[in-house]
Design an enzyme around this catalytic site. Sequence first.
Site, PDB file in Angstrom:
ATOM      1  N   GLY A 100     -11.309  50.548 109.155  1.00  0.00           N
ATOM      2  CA  GLY A 100     -10.563  49.402 109.330  1.00  0.00           C
ATOM      3  C   GLY A 100     -10.769  48.054 108.550  1.00  0.00           C
ATOM      4  N   GLY A 102      -9.418  47.913 105.570  1.00  0.00           N
ATOM      5  CA  GLY A 102      -8.757  47.892 104.571  1.00  0.00           C
ATOM      6  C   GLY A 102      -8.622  48.648 103.324  1.00  0.00           C
ATOM      7  N   LYS A 103      -9.364  49.750 103.011  1.00  0.00           N
ATOM      8  CA  LYS A 103      -9.304  50.586 102.053  1.00  0.00           C
ATOM      9  C   LYS A 103      -8.190  51.127 101.872  1.00  0.00           C
ATOM     10  CE  LYS A 103     -12.504  53.292 103.715  1.00  0.00           C
ATOM     11  NZ  LYS A 103     -12.170  52.474 105.127  1.00  0.00           N
ATOM     12  N   SER A 104      -7.477  51.826 102.819  1.00  0.00           N
ATOM     13  CA  SER A 104      -6.040  52.366 102.551  1.00  0.00           C
ATOM     14  C   SER A 104      -5.126  51.594 102.167  1.00  0.00           C
ATOM     15  CB  SER A 104      -5.619  53.363 103.595  1.00  0.00           C
ATOM     16  OG  SER A 104      -6.500  54.489 104.015  1.00  0.00           O
ATOM     17  N   TYR A 105      -5.249  50.432 102.940  1.00  0.00           N
ATOM     18  CA  TYR A 105      -4.103  49.239 102.340  1.00  0.00           C
ATOM     19  C   TYR A 105      -4.233  48.961 101.019  1.00  0.00           C
ATOM     20  CZ  TYR A 105      -1.411  44.888 102.514  1.00  0.00           C
ATOM     21  OH  TYR A 105      -0.556  43.870 102.247  1.00  0.00           O
ATOM     22  N   ASP A 248      -9.854  57.147  97.956  1.00  0.00           N
ATOM     23  CA  ASP A 248      -9.779  56.487  99.093  1.00  0.00           C
ATOM     24  C   ASP A 248     -10.632  56.921 100.189  1.00  0.00           C
ATOM     25  OD1 ASP A 248      -9.140  54.673 101.290  1.00  0.00           O
ATOM     26  OD2 ASP A 248      -7.200  55.791 101.818  1.00  0.00           O
ATOM     27  N   GLY A 251     -13.721  56.105 106.310  1.00  0.00           N
ATOM     28  CA  GLY A 251     -14.308  54.814 106.784  1.00  0.00           C
ATOM     29  C   GLY A 251     -15.804  55.150 107.235  1.00  0.00           C
TER      30      GLY A 251
END
Length: 455
Positions: A100, A102-105, A248, A251
Amino acid sequence: MPISPEEKDNVKVVVRVRPLNKRENELKSKSVVSTNGNQIILTHPLDEKQPKTFAFDNCFNSSETTSSDQAQVFDDVGTDVVQNAFFGYNACIFAYGQTGSGKSYTMMGSPENQGIIPMLCDAIFARIETESSELTQFKVEVSYMEIYNEKVRDLLDPKSSNKRNLKVREHTILGPMVDGLSVLAVSSFEQIARLIDEGNKCRTVAATNMNTESSRSHAVFTIRLTQIVSDLQNDFSGEKVSKISLVDLAGSERAQKSGAVGKRLEEGANINKSLTTLGMVISALAERNSKKEKFVPYRDSVLTWLLKDNLGGNSRTVMIATVSPAADNYEETLSTLRYADRAKKIVNHAVINEDPNAKIIRELREEVDNLRQQITETRERQVETNELRERLAESERLIEMMNKSWEERLKETEMVYKERQKDLAEIGISLAESGIKMEKNRFYLVNLNADPSMN
């Protein structure tokens, strides 16, 4: 064409701080992270300890008024990667951080705010358009896989719905590779965007307490750019080939905090195993550069085995560490920053990859002849023979693929796309360019997600 000298280059490390999210605001969590230029300052929630300061190549802070957007991050990180790819260097960008953060974003973004992967693909084709000529031509190929519970799955294979796991092995010529992974030829950004979108639909996603759209797998999107330069006067042509790995990571999280149980807990253990191994590899490489030669445990996890070239090898590599500013996540943020601080010490040894194809095809043919000879000599030892047959089949597949014309490769990509659409239609999903196309007498279940890239 002469091979360029080796260039030593430290891993570039940047940090991105996201704003407080809905959950953190509801908990009335205060921000404990601030930035000052390239420095990031982490303050203990209870002010018990001296603030910890880390310095990186760049810091992007979206939690303060000086907001950083996707374009800013791409300009700093992606532009150099594109430039290096056209020079013929291998490159890698990987995003690391807690669930959560912000890696994928950052890597994928949303339709309104595209991330590094689609922006980088767009930039490559824009540059191809300006640099293509009678004397300079380009070919682009892509693959997309996920590593889930230490198993590899092809995200571009229409048959991926049967959860067929692929074998990872050390090829004598090509290094760590995935047997049977789809490598598709593409000729436009629209085509590559379509493949990314379809791959994302196949990714393993599950909710945890930390993040309702938590990606539970590591995703590796690879672009292979081949540049063919011709000299008509001397009747000569040469190639530069670069591989860009865009990763990516799943988490990192603590089981107690994420609320994971059962299968989610097993997933978390495997995710933490591969991330722990990644940390051990980073530490070993950082120490190796300052002390005597140190063993690097690349093969302790599938992730590090496949990223071997990008960590201490032939690649120019960027690590993006994503963190939450919330006091509630102090320990995770500190862990991420320490991880990133160690990665700064890794030195890669990048070379321009010129004219490799003829050499690779010749070496693959020699390997095929050797394997056939070994199979003949080991027929009585069945297990060993089966392993040799698998290696032989994969090497023959690679030779066949490399000998196909570019036009044939593009046609195959289109056939794979049509096959995928047919498979989706058979299970009740019919996709039009504009979204879902409804058909009479059919019912649909559509996975709508708060993160648009995961719809």
